[in-house]
Design a protein around this motif. Structure first.
Motif, PDB file in Angstrom:
ATOM      1  N   TRP A 126      32.645 -16.794  -7.400  1.00 24.00           N
ATOM      2  CA  TRP A 126      31.898 -15.554  -7.137  1.00 24.00           C
ATOM      3  C   TRP A 126      30.666 -15.870  -6.298  1.00 24.00           C
ATOM      4  N   GLN A 127      30.527 -15.145  -5.197  1.00 27.03           N
ATOM      5  CA  GLN A 127      29.328 -15.197  -4.355  1.00 27.03           C
ATOM      6  C   GLN A 127      28.889 -13.755  -4.192  1.00 27.03           C
ATOM      7  N   GLY A 128      27.925 -13.343  -5.001  1.00 28.09           N
ATOM      8  CA  GLY A 128      27.541 -11.940  -5.016  1.00 28.09           C
ATOM      9  C   GLY A 128      28.698 -11.097  -5.513  1.00 28.09           C
ATOM     10  N   GLU A 129      29.113 -10.131  -4.702  1.00 28.06           N
ATOM     11  CA  GLU A 129      30.220  -9.242  -5.066  1.00 28.06           C
ATOM     12  C   GLU A 129      31.571  -9.729  -4.541  1.00 28.06           C
ATOM     13  N   VAL A 130      31.572 -10.861  -3.857  1.00 29.93           N
ATOM     14  CA  VAL A 130      32.804 -11.385  -3.255  1.00 29.93           C
ATOM     15  C   VAL A 130      33.464 -12.372  -4.210  1.00 29.93           C
ATOM     16  N   ARG A 141      37.585  -8.310  -2.235  1.00 30.28           N
ATOM     17  CA  ARG A 141      36.626  -7.323  -2.726  1.00 30.28           C
ATOM     18  C   ARG A 141      37.234  -6.630  -3.931  1.00 30.28           C
ATOM     19  N   ARG A 166      39.256 -14.506   0.294  1.00 27.45           N
ATOM     20  CA  ARG A 166      38.044 -13.774  -0.045  1.00 27.45           C
ATOM     21  C   ARG A 166      38.423 -12.322  -0.308  1.00 27.45           C
TER      22      ARG A 166
END
Length: 195
Positions: A25-29, A110, A108
């Motif tokens: 997880w990188q932020g919302e990604v 969403r 990647r």
């Protein structure tokens, strides 16, 4: 941050594949990085959607690594996918981009839909130990066996002190898998040295 989760994907035949995976997880990604070869990788290429399932039933993690994948699922809400019936929450995701790699391509994604089904009350030490042991079992062919034995012995302490019946069952599956691997390696004998 990496969260150990259960990923469900669909094969072109419609068959559901259930696999444990650390989701990056990188932020919302959310990034999925399945190894080559794997059914999860093949399914993501064929249909670029998946479901991230969050569960405190560690038998799912242990079961997937020991040939037990018969966990009940239901259709996802917004994508063509499947949700674990016992999930405490799930996130339906869609692939936005792919970073190719010879060993572990990165998908990647969403989140297109997210639902909480039941409260998460936290992991006890035995649950965390089973998840760590599942990661070790997934790397039996990659790590020195002495390291696996040493770490399993340490993790067994937490299981012995804090496990309930579910964690004990999951642990027994993983421990048996490690024993089978050791027995096979011993039966094969030491590798011959090259001339």
């Amino acid at each position: 941050m990496i969260r150990e989760s259960i990923i469900t994907t669909l094969a072109p035949s419609g068959e559901v594949h259930i696999a444990p995976m650390g989701v990056i997880w990188q932020g919302e990604v959310a990034t999925l990085a399945p190894f080559r070869p794997s059914q999860t990788l093949d399914n993501l290429i064929a249909s670029p959607v998946a479901v991230i399932n969050h569960t405190d039933d560690v038998r799912v993690f242990a079961g997937c690594l020991t040939g037990r994948r018969d966990f009940p699922v239901r259709p996802a809400d917004r994508i063509c996918g499947a949700v674990l019936v016992g999930a405490l929450s799930h996130q339906e995701i869609s692939v936005e981009s792919v970073e190719e790699d010879a060993q572990r391509p990165r998908f990647r994604c969403r989140v297109v839909h997210e639902v909480a089904h039941a409260p998460f009350r936290g992991f006890n030490r035995a649950q965390a130990a089973v998840i760590e042991a599942a990661i070790l079992v997934s790397r039996l062919e990659l790590l020195p066996f002495e390291k696996i034995e040493r770490e399993m012995a340490y993790l067994a302490i937490a299981v012995g002190k804090t496990a309930g019946p579910i964690e004990q069952e999951a642990w027994s599956w993983l421990a048996a898998r490690v024993d089978e691997f050791r027995d096979r390696a011993q039966a094969a004998g030491p590798e011959e040295e090259a001339p």
